[in-house]
Design a protein around this motif. Structure first.
Motif, PDB file in Angstrom:
ATOM      1  N   ASP A 163      53.489   8.577  -3.727  1.00  0.00           N
ATOM      2  CA  ASP A 163      54.876   8.694  -4.156  1.00  0.00           C
ATOM      3  C   ASP A 163      55.758   9.132  -2.993  1.00  0.00           C
ATOM      4  O   ASP A 163      56.908   8.690  -2.866  1.00  0.00           O
ATOM      5  N   TYR A 164      55.220  10.003  -2.150  1.00  0.00           N
ATOM      6  CA  TYR A 164      55.988  10.500  -1.002  1.00  0.00           C
ATOM      7  C   TYR A 164      56.275   9.363  -0.011  1.00  0.00           C
ATOM      8  O   TYR A 164      57.427   9.133   0.364  1.00  0.00           O
ATOM      9  N   THR A 165      55.243   8.658   0.406  1.00  0.00           N
ATOM     10  CA  THR A 165      55.450   7.617   1.414  1.00  0.00           C
ATOM     11  C   THR A 165      56.232   6.427   0.855  1.00  0.00           C
ATOM     12  O   THR A 165      56.835   5.679   1.616  1.00  0.00           O
ATOM     13  N   SER A 166      56.228   6.258  -0.485  1.00  0.00           N
ATOM     14  CA  SER A 166      57.005   5.155  -1.062  1.00  0.00           C
ATOM     15  C   SER A 166      58.501   5.375  -0.882  1.00  0.00           C
ATOM     16  O   SER A 166      59.289   4.430  -0.952  1.00  0.00           O
ATOM     17  N   ARG A 167      58.911   6.625  -0.640  1.00  0.00           N
ATOM     18  CA  ARG A 167      60.332   6.941  -0.449  1.00  0.00           C
ATOM     19  C   ARG A 167      60.647   7.305   0.998  1.00  0.00           C
ATOM     20  O   ARG A 167      61.802   7.611   1.318  1.00  0.00           O
ATOM     21  N   LEU A 168      59.640   7.292   1.847  1.00  0.00           N
ATOM     22  CA  LEU A 168      59.821   7.766   3.220  1.00  0.00           C
ATOM     23  C   LEU A 168      60.804   6.897   3.997  1.00  0.00           C
ATOM     24  O   LEU A 168      61.641   7.400   4.748  1.00  0.00           O
ATOM     25  N   LEU A 169      60.711   5.576   3.842  1.00  0.00           N
ATOM     26  CA  LEU A 169      61.618   4.662   4.542  1.00  0.00           C
ATOM     27  C   LEU A 169      63.069   5.029   4.287  1.00  0.00           C
ATOM     28  O   LEU A 169      63.884   5.107   5.214  1.00  0.00           O
ATOM     29  N   TYR A 170      63.413   5.268   3.033  1.00  0.00           N
ATOM     30  CA  TYR A 170      64.794   5.497   2.633  1.00  0.00           C
ATOM     31  C   TYR A 170      65.284   6.866   3.129  1.00  0.00           C
ATOM     32  O   TYR A 170      66.452   7.009   3.500  1.00  0.00           O
ATOM     33  N   ALA A 171      64.377   7.851   3.149  1.00  0.00           N
ATOM     34  CA  ALA A 171      64.738   9.167   3.657  1.00  0.00           C
ATOM     35  C   ALA A 171      65.028   9.114   5.154  1.00  0.00           C
ATOM     36  O   ALA A 171      65.998   9.718   5.641  1.00  0.00           O
ATOM     37  N   VAL A 172      64.206   8.382   5.890  1.00  0.00           N
ATOM     38  CA  VAL A 172      64.412   8.260   7.338  1.00  0.00           C
ATOM     39  C   VAL A 172      65.700   7.495   7.625  1.00  0.00           C
ATOM     40  O   VAL A 172      66.513   7.910   8.473  1.00  0.00           O
ATOM     41  N   VAL A 173      65.913   6.392   6.926  1.00  0.00           N
ATOM     42  CA  VAL A 173      67.130   5.598   7.134  1.00  0.00           C
ATOM     43  C   VAL A 173      68.368   6.406   6.737  1.00  0.00           C
ATOM     44  O   VAL A 173      69.407   6.340   7.399  1.00  0.00           O
ATOM     45  N   GLY A 174      68.256   7.184   5.654  1.00  0.00           N
ATOM     46  CA  GLY A 174      69.372   8.033   5.249  1.00  0.00           C
ATOM     47  C   GLY A 174      69.709   9.079   6.295  1.00  0.00           C
ATOM     48  O   GLY A 174      70.880   9.437   6.477  1.00  0.00           O
ATOM     49  N   THR A 175      68.698   9.564   7.009  1.00  0.00           N
ATOM     50  CA  THR A 175      68.936  10.510   8.096  1.00  0.00           C
ATOM     51  C   THR A 175      69.609   9.819   9.272  1.00  0.00           C
ATOM     52  O   THR A 175      70.515  10.377   9.905  1.00  0.00           O
ATOM     53  N   VAL A 176      69.183   8.594   9.569  1.00  0.00           N
ATOM     54  CA  VAL A 176      69.821   7.816  10.641  1.00  0.00           C
ATOM     55  C   VAL A 176      71.302   7.596  10.330  1.00  0.00           C
ATOM     56  O   VAL A 176      72.157   7.686  11.223  1.00  0.00           O
ATOM     57  N   LEU A 177      71.618   7.338   9.074  1.00  0.00           N
ATOM     58  CA  LEU A 177      73.013   7.117   8.670  1.00  0.00           C
ATOM     59  C   LEU A 177      73.895   8.296   9.066  1.00  0.00           C
ATOM     60  O   LEU A 177      75.036   8.112   9.514  1.00  0.00           O
ATOM     61  N   VAL A 178      73.371   9.499   8.919  1.00  0.00           N
ATOM     62  CA  VAL A 178      74.144  10.701   9.240  1.00  0.00           C
ATOM     63  C   VAL A 178      74.543  10.730  10.712  1.00  0.00           C
ATOM     64  O   VAL A 178      75.610  11.244  11.065  1.00  0.00           O
ATOM     65  N   MET A 179      73.707  10.163  11.577  1.00  0.00           N
ATOM     66  CA  MET A 179      73.957  10.224  13.009  1.00  0.00           C
ATOM     67  C   MET A 179      74.809   9.070  13.543  1.00  0.00           C
ATOM     68  O   MET A 179      75.283   9.121  14.673  1.00  0.00           O
ATOM     69  N   LEU A 180      75.023   8.032  12.763  1.00  0.00           N
ATOM     70  CA  LEU A 180      75.746   6.861  13.267  1.00  0.00           C
ATOM     71  C   LEU A 180      77.168   7.155  13.762  1.00  0.00           C
ATOM     72  O   LEU A 180      77.631   6.528  14.724  1.00  0.00           O
TER      73      LEU A 180
END
Length: 757
Positions: free
Chosen positions: A120-137
């Motif tokens: 369940d954790y890794t199934s959401r990992l992509l979106y969490a990482v991308v969401g963090t990248v969004l903050v830095m854009l």
């Protein structure tokens, strides 16, 4: 347009005229020296305060998104995305189906599962990482937002309730936010600097968007329309003047001919296009073939209905979104023709630059839709059905939400950027700030809200698309506000009075508005005290405004007001993402799998050593009403679970006596099977399979109901109680339930939890 770049260019990022270093006189020369030092991070030069601030924000945003990702029950949609990603990781392949949007998230998730394992954790990992990248854009957008504006934008992206929640949710909406903001940054960096590297990056982002979700069509059309209007605004006066048209003396046909001649004379050849015109050409030519299925919009109109051609198959008529019969050949001709037009136009503009951009776009797009050439049919599916399917679905109107849905959910969660965006619109109107970038941000906010309001499908995850431009506009506005403040007045006695007084005034107004409602005792005393406080603070505000000026007073008052709303935003984010992650007292939580399913899955895992049939746990799941999901994800391990999915009602039990250790029966079928299962299984326990927010609380809103609610203080109390505490809806949560039956020998201590919520 020959001087497009020069006319639209902005000073360099480090130009003190646009982005002055933050100067606070209370600090000494040492601070100023350190503050002016530059730190290079990923090719971006940051001042000291920026490096510290962004580093802290990055760590905070990552922690908020990565912490306890697997605690929430897996949503129906999440289970689909995760299960098919897992199948791909296991070597079972993948076939594109526009029902689940683009293939990119499945391929990226499969890579994560292959490397880190499936959970369940890794199934959401992509979106969490991308969401963090969004903050830095916004770091890359400082040339337009300014240094403070970019940082304020990042802060709001980090703590936005909608963006945080869907950064912890296995849907591709947060991916689309990154692609969209990246595309905006590239567009303006190319317009400002004219460097081809930005159109190459934009081509890649555009391909990722089209490989992610069909909202890419709306984004492309929206940006393309703005560039078109901008180009027309800049050139139409000269074109009309050169055409020498005299109303009443020139026929319509001749006028059109003269305008066309003047336009091409004004524009010159395609190779001369730069700035907005060049970027518009790129958007059109790279995506033109993907728009082929748009002809399906006309198939039931007078233009094409006579032909009986089906370009887009509707529900119940075969493969939804595909052409049938003679329309197949015409569809192929349309795609080939549009591809030819795109290539020819690109070559006429800049052969080398367009070939590189097209190569980047189609390499990403083809690899994604063909799943790295293991599913060549995905190319045709993506080219036509990607749009065709969703044209067919417009009449379905999934979610069946009222037209004003986003006018309810946006102020509920994104009240801070919404308030700032409204203030920004008023501020820029009064200041007559009509530069193209400010107008674009206002357009982006308004057009996004309009398009998603018009679209028939309205879902809470689409709020991500609306929140994003609001946050960018709000960030720019805050940056302009902060750089225009005389900070010496902030640290003065008057400034401190304002900083302290505004939050107190806000609290006093709220207390006055709600005094005596909700059965509170002491309503009269509270009301009198609040009224006195409001009058006293307002009087102090008038005196201060006369002393420091109304404009300065407004800017000073904005700081504490924003801080208060920011605190409430952080609180709303924490409630939605952590306290109520799978409990539908939140409008963001849409038809969510209940915690009962997560708890029951935990019982299955804890019984891993149980010697059941074939050394595994056999589980029969009633597939009525789509109850296969999310169980297909939870029970995917065939070495541990032997799961079957079938209709389980009284007739099915008679035809096939159950032998599984666990039986999950839809509540509609429970009465018909309960007697047959007596003695074979333990007594059935009712669980909530999926549950949803009580939508009757905001549906059927009319002008009469709205008007009466505005003058009813008890209604205001109910609204505030929900807005602040999410109270008043829990007892009305709707659900669709199941019963779980265990073999008497099965080791378990299951207790439903959702039924006690």
């Amino acid at each position: 347009m020959k001087n497009e770049v020069a006319q639209n260019s902005s000073p360099a990022v480090n130009s003190p005229a646009v982005n002055p270093p933050l100067r606070l006189p209370v600090f000494g020369a040492l601070f100023q020296k350190l503050n002016n030092a530059l730190f290079s991070v990923a090719g971006v030069q940051l001042l000291l305060w920026e490096a510290v601030a962004y580093g802290t924000l990055l760590a905070t945003a990552a922690a908020m998104r990565l912490w306890d990702l697997g605690f929430r029950a897996v949503h129906h949609d999440e289970s689909l995305h995760s299960f098919y990603s897992w199948q791909l990781a296991e070597g079972q392949g993948f076939r594109h189906d526009p029902l689940m949007h683009g293939p990119l998230q499945f391929e990226l998730n499969a890579a994560i599962f292959f490397i880190l394992g499936d959970s369940d954790y890794t199934s959401r990992l992509l979106y969490a990482v991308v969401g963090t990248v969004l903050v830095m854009l916004p770091i890359f957008f400082r040339s337009r937002l300014g240094r403070p504006g970019a940082f304020f934008t990042s802060v709001m992206l980090a703590f936005s309730p909608a963006l945080l929640y869907f950064s912890r949710f296995a849907r591709n909406d947060i991916l689309m936010a990154v692609w969209a903001l990246g595309l905006v940054i590239c567009m303006w960096r190319y317009i400002d600097e004219g460097r081809h590297r930005y159109i190459y990056i934009a081509a890649g982002l555009l391909a990722l968007a089209f490989a992610s979700k069909e909202t890419s069509y709306l984004i492309t059309a929206m940006f393309g329309l703005f560039l078109t209007l901008w180009i027309l605004y800049r050139n139409v006066p000269q074109i009309l003047e050169r055409a020498d048209i005299h109303i009443g003396e020139t026929t319509t046909v001749r006028a059109i001919g003269r305008i066309a001649s003047a336009f091409f004379s004004q524009r010159g050849s395609l190779s001369s296009l730069r700035g907005p015109a060049a970027f518009l050409l790129l958007l059109i030519t790279l995506t033109l073939p993907m728009w082929s299925a748009a002809i399906g919009i006309l198939q039931d109109t007078a233009l094409l209905s006579w032909s009986n051609l089906i370009f887009v198959t509707m529900d119940g008529g075969g493969v939804v979104g595909k052409p049938t019969g003679g329309a197949i050949l015409i569809a192929a001709f349309i795609m080939v023709t549009l591809m030819g037009v795109a290539v020819a136009t690109g070559f006429l503009w800049d052969q080398k630059a367009w070939l590189i951009a097209a190569g980047i776009f189609y390499c990403i797009w083809v690899l994604s839709y063909s799943t790295f050439f293991t599913n060549l049919g995905g190319i045709e599916s993506g080219m036509w059905r990607g749009l065709g399917y969703w044209i067919a679905q417009q009449d379905v109107a999934r979610g069946n939400q009222p037209w004003y849905y986003y006018f309810v959910i946006t102020p509920l969660y994104e009240f801070l950027p919404l308030a700032l965006a409204i203030a920004a619109a008023a501020y820029y109107w009064v200041k007559r700030q009509t530069d193209a970038f400010t107008i674009f941000l206002l357009y982006w906010c308004g057009m996004t809200l309009l398009l998603f309001t018009i679209a028939s499908e309205k879902m809470p995850w689409l709020l991500v698309n609306i929140a994003l431009p609001l946050i960018v506009l709000a960030g720019k506005f805050m940056g302009d506000l902060v750089t225009g403040i005389d900070w010496r007045k902030v640290v003065s006695f008057e400034g401190l009075l304002v900083i302290v007084g505004v939050p107190v005034l806000m609290a006093a107004i709220l207390m006055l508005a709600l005094a005596g409602t909700g059965g509170d005792g002491g309503g009269l005393t509270i009301g009198i005290s609040a009224a006195f406080s409001v009058v006293a603070l307002a009087a102090v505000g008038v005196v201060l405004a006369r002393r420091v000026g109304v404009a300065t007073m407004a800017k000073l008052a904005a700081i504490p007001a924003v801080l208060v709303l920011m605190v409430l935003t952080v609180r709303a984010s924490a409630m939605a993402s952590y306290s109520h992650g799978d409990v539908p007292v939140e409008m963001l939580v849409y038809t969510q799998t209940s915690p009962d399913i997560r708890t029951l899955a935990g019982e299955f895992r804890s019984a891993n050593g149980y010697e059941g049939e074939d050394n595994g746990i056999s589980i029969d799941v009633d597939d009525t009403s789509g109850f296969t999901w999310p169980w297909a994800w939870y029970l995917r391990d065939s070495s541990r679970y032997h799961a079957s999915y079938r209709n389980i009602d009284g007739e099915a039990i008679v035809d096939r006596s159950p032998t599984a250790e666990v039986l999950l029966v839809h509540s509609n079928n429970e009465e018909g099977v309960a007697t047959s299962l007596q003695g074979l299984y333990t007594e059935g326990q009712r669980i909530r399979h999926r549950w949803w927010f009580p939508e009757h609380t905001y549906r059927d809103l009319t002008l009469d109901r709205l008007a009466s609610g505005l003058v009813d203080r008890e209604t205001w109390r109910s609204v505030v109680d929900y807005w602040l505490f999410r109270e008043g809806v829990r007892h009305n949560i709707g659900s669709e339930d199941a019963y779980v039956y265990f073999d008497p020998d099965f080791p378990q201590n299951f207790k439903p939890v959702a039924s006690t919520e």
